[in-house]
Design a protein around this motif. Sequence first.
Motif, PDB file in Angstrom:
ATOM      1  N   ASP A  22     -50.974 -32.658  30.558  1.00 24.67           N
ATOM      2  CA  ASP A  22     -51.025 -33.974  29.916  1.00 24.67           C
ATOM      3  C   ASP A  22     -52.326 -34.702  30.275  1.00 24.67           C
ATOM      4  O   ASP A  22     -52.928 -35.381  29.420  1.00 24.67           O
ATOM      5  N   LYS A  23     -52.780 -34.553  31.505  1.00 24.57           N
ATOM      6  CA  LYS A  23     -54.042 -35.189  31.912  1.00 24.57           C
ATOM      7  C   LYS A  23     -55.227 -34.557  31.173  1.00 24.57           C
ATOM      8  O   LYS A  23     -56.166 -35.256  30.769  1.00 24.57           O
ATOM      9  N   LEU A  24     -55.188 -33.220  31.025  1.00 19.28           N
ATOM     10  CA  LEU A  24     -56.289 -32.547  30.331  1.00 19.28           C
ATOM     11  C   LEU A  24     -56.364 -32.965  28.868  1.00 19.28           C
ATOM     12  O   LEU A  24     -57.450 -33.143  28.308  1.00 19.28           O
ATOM     13  N   LYS A  25     -55.200 -33.101  28.219  1.00 16.62           N
ATOM     14  CA  LYS A  25     -55.190 -33.508  26.814  1.00 16.62           C
ATOM     15  C   LYS A  25     -55.774 -34.902  26.623  1.00 16.62           C
ATOM     16  O   LYS A  25     -56.305 -35.220  25.541  1.00 16.62           O
ATOM     17  N   ALA A  26     -55.667 -35.724  27.651  1.00 13.72           N
ATOM     18  CA  ALA A  26     -56.194 -37.089  27.550  1.00 13.72           C
ATOM     19  C   ALA A  26     -57.695 -37.158  27.795  1.00 13.72           C
ATOM     20  O   ALA A  26     -58.319 -38.189  27.514  1.00 13.72           O
ATOM     21  N   ARG A  27     -58.295 -36.110  28.312  1.00 11.25           N
ATOM     22  CA  ARG A  27     -59.730 -36.129  28.602  1.00 11.25           C
ATOM     23  C   ARG A  27     -60.523 -35.899  27.321  1.00 11.25           C
ATOM     24  O   ARG A  27     -60.107 -35.157  26.429  1.00 11.25           O
ATOM     25  N   PRO A  28     -61.700 -36.513  27.195  1.00  8.73           N
ATOM     26  CA  PRO A  28     -62.491 -36.409  25.951  1.00  8.73           C
ATOM     27  C   PRO A  28     -62.914 -34.977  25.626  1.00  8.73           C
ATOM     28  O   PRO A  28     -62.934 -34.570  24.463  1.00  8.73           O
ATOM     29  N   GLU A  29     -63.251 -34.171  26.649  1.00  7.27           N
ATOM     30  CA  GLU A  29     -63.736 -32.813  26.374  1.00  7.27           C
ATOM     31  C   GLU A  29     -62.631 -31.897  25.831  1.00  7.27           C
ATOM     32  O   GLU A  29     -62.923 -30.844  25.279  1.00  7.27           O
ATOM     33  N   PHE A  30     -61.378 -32.298  25.982  1.00  8.60           N
ATOM     34  CA  PHE A  30     -60.264 -31.493  25.454  1.00  8.60           C
ATOM     35  C   PHE A  30     -59.588 -32.173  24.261  1.00  8.60           C
ATOM     36  O   PHE A  30     -58.509 -31.769  23.851  1.00  8.60           O
ATOM     37  N   ALA A  31     -60.236 -33.207  23.709  1.00  9.35           N
ATOM     38  CA  ALA A  31     -59.595 -33.989  22.658  1.00  9.35           C
ATOM     39  C   ALA A  31     -59.297 -33.138  21.419  1.00  9.35           C
ATOM     40  O   ALA A  31     -58.253 -33.278  20.783  1.00  9.35           O
ATOM     41  N   GLU A  32     -60.197 -32.240  21.054  1.00  5.56           N
ATOM     42  CA  GLU A  32     -60.033 -31.455  19.840  1.00  5.56           C
ATOM     43  C   GLU A  32     -59.659 -29.990  20.127  1.00  5.56           C
ATOM     44  O   GLU A  32     -59.780 -29.137  19.253  1.00  5.56           O
ATOM     45  N   THR A  33     -59.213 -29.729  21.338  1.00  4.85           N
ATOM     46  CA  THR A  33     -58.876 -28.365  21.733  1.00  4.85           C
ATOM     47  C   THR A  33     -57.376 -28.262  21.984  1.00  4.85           C
ATOM     48  O   THR A  33     -56.803 -29.098  22.697  1.00  4.85           O
ATOM     49  N   ARG A  34     -56.759 -27.256  21.390  1.00  4.29           N
ATOM     50  CA  ARG A  34     -55.318 -27.030  21.614  1.00  4.29           C
ATOM     51  C   ARG A  34     -55.157 -26.314  22.945  1.00  4.29           C
ATOM     52  O   ARG A  34     -55.707 -25.242  23.167  1.00  4.29           O
ATOM     53  N   SER A  63     -52.254 -25.157  26.116  1.00  7.56           N
ATOM     54  CA  SER A  63     -50.852 -24.843  26.358  1.00  7.56           C
ATOM     55  C   SER A  63     -50.695 -24.380  27.793  1.00  7.56           C
ATOM     56  O   SER A  63     -51.700 -24.149  28.502  1.00  7.56           O
ATOM     57  N   PRO A  64     -49.455 -24.206  28.267  1.00  8.44           N
ATOM     58  CA  PRO A  64     -49.272 -23.708  29.636  1.00  8.44           C
ATOM     59  C   PRO A  64     -49.949 -22.364  29.881  1.00  8.44           C
ATOM     60  O   PRO A  64     -50.278 -22.043  31.027  1.00  8.44           O
ATOM     61  N   LEU A  65     -50.175 -21.556  28.812  1.00 12.82           N
ATOM     62  CA  LEU A  65     -50.834 -20.269  28.986  1.00 12.82           C
ATOM     63  C   LEU A  65     -52.243 -20.441  29.556  1.00 12.82           C
ATOM     64  O   LEU A  65     -52.732 -19.556  30.273  1.00 12.82           O
ATOM     65  N   LEU A 111     -62.536 -21.280  28.499  1.00 14.51           N
ATOM     66  CA  LEU A 111     -61.374 -20.392  28.520  1.00 14.51           C
ATOM     67  C   LEU A 111     -60.352 -20.822  27.471  1.00 14.51           C
ATOM     68  O   LEU A 111     -59.743 -19.970  26.792  1.00 14.51           O
ATOM     69  N   ALA A 112     -60.156 -22.133  27.285  1.00 13.00           N
ATOM     70  CA  ALA A 112     -59.231 -22.637  26.267  1.00 13.00           C
ATOM     71  C   ALA A 112     -59.704 -22.258  24.869  1.00 13.00           C
ATOM     72  O   ALA A 112     -58.906 -21.823  24.022  1.00 13.00           O
ATOM     73  N   ASP A 113     -61.013 -22.409  24.608  1.00 14.82           N
ATOM     74  CA  ASP A 113     -61.539 -22.032  23.296  1.00 14.82           C
ATOM     75  C   ASP A 113     -61.395 -20.532  23.046  1.00 14.82           C
ATOM     76  O   ASP A 113     -61.079 -20.098  21.932  1.00 14.82           O
ATOM     77  N   ALA A 114     -61.652 -19.723  24.073  1.00 18.32           N
ATOM     78  CA  ALA A 114     -61.536 -18.276  23.915  1.00 18.32           C
ATOM     79  C   ALA A 114     -60.093 -17.864  23.630  1.00 18.32           C
ATOM     80  O   ALA A 114     -59.834 -16.974  22.803  1.00 18.32           O
ATOM     81  N   LEU A 115     -59.124 -18.485  24.298  1.00 15.22           N
ATOM     82  CA  LEU A 115     -57.712 -18.174  24.044  1.00 15.22           C
ATOM     83  C   LEU A 115     -57.316 -18.531  22.618  1.00 15.22           C
ATOM     84  O   LEU A 115     -56.623 -17.759  21.937  1.00 15.22           O
ATOM     85  N   ASN A 116     -57.760 -19.704  22.153  1.00 14.00           N
ATOM     86  CA  ASN A 116     -57.419 -20.121  20.788  1.00 14.00           C
ATOM     87  C   ASN A 116     -58.022 -19.168  19.750  1.00 14.00           C
ATOM     88  O   ASN A 116     -57.363 -18.796  18.774  1.00 14.00           O
ATOM     89  N   ALA A 117     -59.272 -18.778  19.959  1.00 16.84           N
ATOM     90  CA  ALA A 117     -59.918 -17.867  19.014  1.00 16.84           C
ATOM     91  C   ALA A 117     -59.247 -16.499  19.028  1.00 16.84           C
ATOM     92  O   ALA A 117     -59.072 -15.870  17.970  1.00 16.84           O
ATOM     93  N   LEU A 118     -58.869 -16.033  20.201  1.00 14.81           N
ATOM     94  CA  LEU A 118     -58.220 -14.723  20.308  1.00 14.81           C
ATOM     95  C   LEU A 118     -56.892 -14.710  19.571  1.00 14.81           C
ATOM     96  O   LEU A 118     -56.601 -13.774  18.810  1.00 14.81           O
ATOM     97  N   VAL A 119     -56.070 -15.747  19.774  1.00 13.89           N
ATOM     98  CA  VAL A 119     -54.755 -15.798  19.126  1.00 13.89           C
ATOM     99  C   VAL A 119     -54.895 -15.931  17.617  1.00 13.89           C
ATOM    100  O   VAL A 119     -54.183 -15.285  16.838  1.00 13.89           O
ATOM    101  N   LYS A 120     -55.839 -16.756  17.171  1.00 15.11           N
ATOM    102  CA  LYS A 120     -56.033 -16.955  15.730  1.00 15.11           C
ATOM    103  C   LYS A 120     -56.475 -15.664  15.046  1.00 15.11           C
ATOM    104  O   LYS A 120     -55.979 -15.312  13.968  1.00 15.11           O
ATOM    105  N   ASP A 153     -65.229 -10.845  30.445  1.00 17.85           N
ATOM    106  CA  ASP A 153     -65.759 -11.561  31.617  1.00 17.85           C
ATOM    107  C   ASP A 153     -65.189 -12.977  31.713  1.00 17.85           C
ATOM    108  O   ASP A 153     -65.911 -13.970  31.873  1.00 17.85           O
ATOM    109  N   ALA A 154     -63.856 -13.031  31.609  1.00 21.11           N
ATOM    110  CA  ALA A 154     -63.192 -14.343  31.572  1.00 21.11           C
ATOM    111  C   ALA A 154     -63.363 -15.125  32.862  1.00 21.11           C
ATOM    112  O   ALA A 154     -63.268 -16.368  32.864  1.00 21.11           O
ATOM    113  N   GLY A 155     -63.622 -14.454  33.987  1.00 25.81           N
ATOM    114  CA  GLY A 155     -63.757 -15.169  35.258  1.00 25.81           C
ATOM    115  C   GLY A 155     -64.962 -16.080  35.330  1.00 25.81           C
ATOM    116  O   GLY A 155     -65.011 -16.974  36.187  1.00 25.81           O
ATOM    117  N   ARG A 156     -65.944 -15.894  34.450  1.00 26.68           N
ATOM    118  CA  ARG A 156     -67.150 -16.725  34.467  1.00 26.68           C
ATOM    119  C   ARG A 156     -67.041 -17.937  33.538  1.00 26.68           C
ATOM    120  O   ARG A 156     -67.978 -18.742  33.475  1.00 26.68           O
TER     121      ARG A 156
END
Length: 525
Positions: free
Chosen positions: A336-348, A350-352, A414-423, A405-408
């Motif tokens: 919930d805190k991350l969703k409220a931050r500006p850098e995550f405003a347009e990024t979906r 989830s707990p994953l 990481l959130a953007d990469a997960l969304n693109a992978l699922v889509k 190379d997800a660790g970097r």
Amino acid sequence: MSRIKEFNLPDLGEGLTEGEILAWLVKVGDTIELNQPIVEVETAKAAVEIPAKWGGVVTRIFHEAGSVVEVGNPIIAIDTDPSAGPLPTSSGPAPETPVASPTPATSIASSASSASSASSASEGEVEAGLIGGPAPGGRTAVLVGYGPRTTTAKRRPRSGTATPFTTATTPTPPPAAAGGSQAATVAVPPAPVVQPAPPVVPPAPAVPNRTVQDPTVQVAVRVGPVLAKPPVRKLARDLGVDLATVAGTGPMGSVTREDVHRIAEGAKQTVTETPAPVTAPAITAAPVLDGAREQRIPVKGVRKLTAENMVASAFTAPHVTEFLTVDVTRSMKTLDKLKARPEFAETRISPLLLVAKAVLVAAKRHPMVNSTWSGGTGEIVVKDYVNLGIAAATERGLIVPNIKDAGRLTLRELADALNALVKTAKSGRTPPSDMSGGTLSITNVGVFGIDTGTPILPPGESAILAFGAIRPTPWVHKGKIKIRQVTTLGLSFDHRIIDGELGSRFLRDVGTFLEDPEAAMLRWA
């Protein structure tokens, strides 16, 4: 150089040997450009669009949609220079009328007629039906008996039967003309016709203390051998029927399968003189199951490769699975805190996202978990990078694409990469390169309402984490029972590489991160 070029199915990655044509994006007669997508092909990895290797006009499509084509076989032909005019058509001599090859009889006739042409011309024509004479169809009779059959063939009677038959006689041809053929013909006298007496069937013996309920059953004692085919004899032995007591209704009195079944059914209905009253229980007819109520799904493409990989992994790597139930209430508050931050405003998010971050942090603390067993070299290969695989269910089957190379990556990356992978996975457009080289994986069974599971390792990987559903659950928190957000994790690992201690420590660190993500990132990340 030929204008028509055939485009073969290319190897779409990692030595794949075949692909299924899902849909053609062009048709015969279409004008296409270089690198224009022309066909959609599904391999054992994913569905991809193949671009044209040349520009031009499509002249032929070798395989329709739904066909499975081996790599290297042609799939389409393209006229690369349509402006040069119409294609030349092959012209050649008109096809000749086929001539039947001479039969041995006609070959001999030709030789005989040429050898005796002088004498035949002076001595006159040979009568029809004789050797050297004319025969039906314009041929020359050169063998005894050559020509149309004048009698009807009769089947040889079976041994032991008294069926009358007539011997077919061949009419004797008249003697050959003087100076003609040296062959002599022998007249065969007709055989006398035998009229045997009709077979005598004695009356059926009386069976004491038995009555036959089926009036159609006939019991007789046969004199002589019984006419029956081997399958009928076997059926009689299986049903316990004596063929000597069966009146045959087949040709020449032979016993048929129906005769045996009739006798067998009649024996079942036969009762003794003083039958004991028995109340038969009600029998429910079993349902008839046939192929019309079945569905057959061909195993190919992604499903076929997944099945082969799962079997290879399950019977190669010794699997161990451990479970851990975790209070993730603080993780949900962190989201919930991350969703409220500006850098995550347009990024979906989830707990994953937090589970993936927890796995990456724990793998950094325990590098042996991110490794591969190399049986060929007798080594354990520890990876200093994490290609994080995320299991995804698609219409074509289960696939596990990975984030390189997800660790970097930062948390936002990481959130953007997960969304693109699922889509991409849901659209069925995951390229083969995204599904190769995975080192550590996560399967999110919680989205289906499942608490946890015992996942099978992807081939070449040493650990996979199952993330279960998050449920409100009574939980002891600070000495009191409260309703908390709780989930269960299941970690399967290769016991050749990861022993119980290492697997337990890794799973415990993942759980500790999810219990308080902010504190864990400050302490470990």
